[in-house]
Enzyme design. Structure first.
Site, PDB file in Angstrom:
ATOM      1  N   GLN A  63       0.972  -1.388   0.065  1.00  0.00           N
ATOM      2  CA  GLN A  63      -0.169   0.095  -0.019  1.00  0.00           C
ATOM      3  C   GLN A  63       0.916   1.277   0.058  1.00  0.00           C
ATOM      4  O   GLN A  63       0.333   2.644  -0.175  1.00  0.00           O
ATOM      5  CB  GLN A  63      -1.049   0.051   1.387  1.00  0.00           C
ATOM      6  CG  GLN A  63      -2.116  -1.122   1.069  1.00  0.00           C
ATOM      7  CD  GLN A  63      -3.014  -0.774   0.133  1.00  0.00           C
ATOM      8  OE1 GLN A  63      -3.210   0.514  -0.342  1.00  0.00           O
ATOM      9  NE2 GLN A  63      -3.933  -1.685  -0.335  1.00  0.00           N
ATOM     10  N   SER A  99       2.991  -4.336  -5.554  1.00  0.00           N
ATOM     11  CA  SER A  99       2.063  -4.636  -6.521  1.00  0.00           C
ATOM     12  C   SER A  99       1.547  -3.443  -7.344  1.00  0.00           C
ATOM     13  O   SER A  99       1.010  -2.547  -7.007  1.00  0.00           O
ATOM     14  CB  SER A  99       0.674  -5.273  -6.018  1.00  0.00           C
ATOM     15  OG  SER A  99      -0.345  -5.686  -6.711  1.00  0.00           O
ATOM     16  N   HIS A 135      -1.018  -2.837  -9.710  1.00  0.00           N
ATOM     17  CA  HIS A 135      -2.241  -2.293  -9.799  1.00  0.00           C
ATOM     18  C   HIS A 135      -2.705  -1.403  -8.604  1.00  0.00           C
ATOM     19  O   HIS A 135      -3.781  -0.945  -8.543  1.00  0.00           O
ATOM     20  CB  HIS A 135      -3.330  -3.596  -9.984  1.00  0.00           C
ATOM     21  CG  HIS A 135      -3.524  -4.465  -8.650  1.00  0.00           C
ATOM     22  ND1 HIS A 135      -4.744  -4.167  -7.902  1.00  0.00           N
ATOM     23  CD2 HIS A 135      -3.020  -5.420  -8.209  1.00  0.00           C
ATOM     24  CE1 HIS A 135      -4.635  -5.196  -7.101  1.00  0.00           C
ATOM     25  NE2 HIS A 135      -3.762  -5.870  -7.106  1.00  0.00           N
ATOM     26  N   THR A 165       8.729 -17.472 -17.848  1.00  0.00           N
ATOM     27  CA  THR A 165       8.648 -16.255 -18.675  1.00  0.00           C
ATOM     28  C   THR A 165       8.161 -15.116 -18.201  1.00  0.00           C
ATOM     29  O   THR A 165       7.059 -15.035 -17.756  1.00  0.00           O
ATOM     30  CB  THR A 165       8.291 -16.923 -20.072  1.00  0.00           C
ATOM     31  OG1 THR A 165       8.832 -17.978 -20.478  1.00  0.00           O
ATOM     32  CG2 THR A 165       8.412 -15.662 -21.055  1.00  0.00           C
ATOM     33  N   CYS A 215     -19.570  -7.249  10.436  1.00  0.00           N
ATOM     34  CA  CYS A 215     -20.797  -7.723  10.961  1.00  0.00           C
ATOM     35  C   CYS A 215     -20.753  -9.251  11.414  1.00  0.00           C
ATOM     36  O   CYS A 215     -20.034  -9.688  11.302  1.00  0.00           O
ATOM     37  CB  CYS A 215     -21.907  -7.997   9.587  1.00  0.00           C
ATOM     38  SG  CYS A 215     -20.734  -8.474   8.018  1.00  0.00           S
TER      39      CYS A 215
HETATM   40  N1  PLP Z   1      -0.884  -6.651   0.703  1.00  0.00           N
HETATM   41  C1  PLP Z   1      -1.824  -5.680   1.013  1.00  0.00           C
HETATM   42  C2  PLP Z   1      -1.477  -4.652   2.082  1.00  0.00           C
HETATM   43  C3  PLP Z   1      -2.448  -5.384   0.153  1.00  0.00           C
HETATM   44  O1  PLP Z   1      -3.504  -4.447   0.086  1.00  0.00           O
HETATM   45  C4  PLP Z   1      -2.848  -6.252  -1.002  1.00  0.00           C
HETATM   46  C5  PLP Z   1      -3.912  -6.123  -2.228  1.00  0.00           C
HETATM   47  O2  PLP Z   1      -4.967  -5.944  -1.678  1.00  0.00           O
HETATM   48  C6  PLP Z   1      -1.763  -7.461  -1.370  1.00  0.00           C
HETATM   49  C7  PLP Z   1      -0.954  -7.462  -0.342  1.00  0.00           C
HETATM   50  C8  PLP Z   1      -1.955  -8.411  -2.444  1.00  0.00           C
HETATM   51  O3  PLP Z   1      -1.527  -7.874  -3.584  1.00  0.00           O
HETATM   52  P1  PLP Z   1      -2.297  -8.538  -4.941  1.00  0.00           P
HETATM   53  O4  PLP Z   1      -3.398  -8.063  -5.032  1.00  0.00           O
HETATM   54  O5  PLP Z   1      -1.113  -7.823  -5.965  1.00  0.00           O
HETATM   55  O6  PLP Z   1      -2.025  -9.652  -4.907  1.00  0.00           O
END
Ligand code: PLP
Length: 391
Positions: free
Chosen positions: A180, A200, A202, A238, A328
């Protein structure tokens, strides 16, 4: 319906430039980077350029960056390889980690008999570093500490430099899940003695299916996916050349615009906090998420003063995407471990957590729409928690 995306901690929309860079790479650099001919070598150069770019950002050497498919794979690889190849017998972590970390640790406990100690956070979500030191001093077993840099549900940020120093002083390895924070803030790993970190793409407007692990060279960590000699034999397979190009472009955009993006998102977050606090009576903010310090500027975690497990769905029907960090105690979804740690039983029974997360694309109008929608939904609920006891 005008759709509003406020779930950027889950994933971010791809930048146009990232898409262009990926398409171009797919067209031009289709060679297999392991091939010795020019097609392969050009793809290899494209990969190595991004590796160098990441290394420069983190102030480490390119050899310490290993491309993987995602944050989950990076964290799995690091934790499991520490046990399987580096002789780790004990792991210290917290119950607030992302599932890919906590499940990897559990797997090592169940299959390899690794001893696991968890540091329970306080009601603000803080980890007691004195407790960490005490745990480290109390055992001679080879230990890995795994504590995330920033929590994805409530946004709390830990002092990874301090934790890394404590680990060094006590001969423990230190892994931090930095998914994050990578590309959202400056991270100088020449000054932070962390052994392992993860990323990551994305999470910062890059593509899904690509990430990397930072593996400090001196640790001698080995891979868990075996096969060809790719990624210095640490991660066979690869390479995802277009994904790596997309990661590189996303990182470049994040770093070039970091000051402007940070400023914009901080303003948006502050605006959201003020408007939500003013318009939703009884609302609280979880962890440190309403504080400017020690909190991700991209995340705010709310605690609505009534029980409504359907809130995510209701907001979605109004075109607003947020995440329901679910606490919840009934219904289909299980309570989130993070919420179970920081909320009282009363709060778990009578309140609803909600995570709102921003990007540089978020506008004040988006926040206004969220506030209006929350006000409308809240009208139907009796505020139950004015006297709810906090943990
Ligand atoms: N660690 C944290 C703190 C995350 O927020 C996330 C994604 O939600 C991940 C790991 C996992 O990453 P990925 O979606 O690339 O597997």
């Amino acid at each position: 319906m005008n759709k509003i995306y406020l779930d950027n901690a889950a994933t971010t929309p791809l930048s146009e430039e990232v898409i262009d860079a990926m398409v171009e790479t797919m067209k031009v650099n289709f060679g297999n980077p392991s091939s010795t001919h020019s097609f392969g070598q050009e793809a290899k150069i494209a990969i190595e350029n991004v590796r160098r770019q990441i290394a420069d950002y983190l102030h480490v050497t390119p050899a310490e960056i290993i491309f993987t498919s995602c944050g989950t794979e990076s964290n799995n690889m690091i934790i499991k390889s520490c046990v399987e190849h580096l002789g780790v017998e004990r792991i210290i972590s917290s119950p607030m980690e992302h599932k890919c970390v906590s499940e990897s640790i559990l797997d090592m406990k169940n299959r390899k008999g690794v001893e696991v100690a968890y540091i329970r956070p306080n009601e603000k979500g803080d980890i007691d570093l004195a407790k960490l030191e005490e745990l480290l001093k109390n055992s001679d077993k080879k230990t890995l500490v795994s504590l995330m840099h920033a929590n994805n549900e409530i946004g709390n940020i830990v002092d990874i430099k301090k934790i890394a120093q404590i680990c060094k002083e006590n001969n423990a390895l230190f892994h931090s899940d930095t998914v994050q924070t990578m590309a959202h803030m400056n991270l100088d790993l020449s000054d932070i003695p962390v052994d392992f970190a993860s990323c990551s793409a994305h999470k910062f407007h890059g593509p899904k299916g690509i990430g990397f692990a930072f593996i400090r060279k001196a640790t001698g960590l080995k891979g868990i996916i075996t096969g060809g000699p790719q990624e210095r034999s640490l991660r066979a397979g690869t390479e995802n050349v277009a994904g790596i190009a997309g990661l590189g472009k996303a990182l470049e955009l994040s770093l070039n615009n970091m000051e402007a993006y940070t400023q914009h998102i901080q303003n948006i977050k502050q605006y959201a906090i003020e408007r939500i606090a003013a318009e939703i009576p009884g609302v609280k903010f979880n962890g440190r998420s309403s504080e400017a310090e020690n909190s991700l500027y991209t995340v705010v975690s709310l605690l609505l003063p009534y029980k409504n497990p359907l809130i995510g769905l209701q907001l979605d029907m109004k075109g607003i995407a947020v995440s329901q960090g679910s606490a919840c105690s009934s219904g289909a979804s299980k309570p989130s471990m993070v919420m179970m740690m920081i909320l009282s039983e009363d709060e778990m029974d009578h309140c609803t957590p909600l995570r709102v997360s921003f990007s540089h694309m978020t506008t004040k109008n988006d926040i206004d729409s969220l506030v209006n929608a929350l006000k409308e939904i809240s009208k139907d609920f009796v505020i139950e928690n004015t006297n709810v006891e906090h943990r």
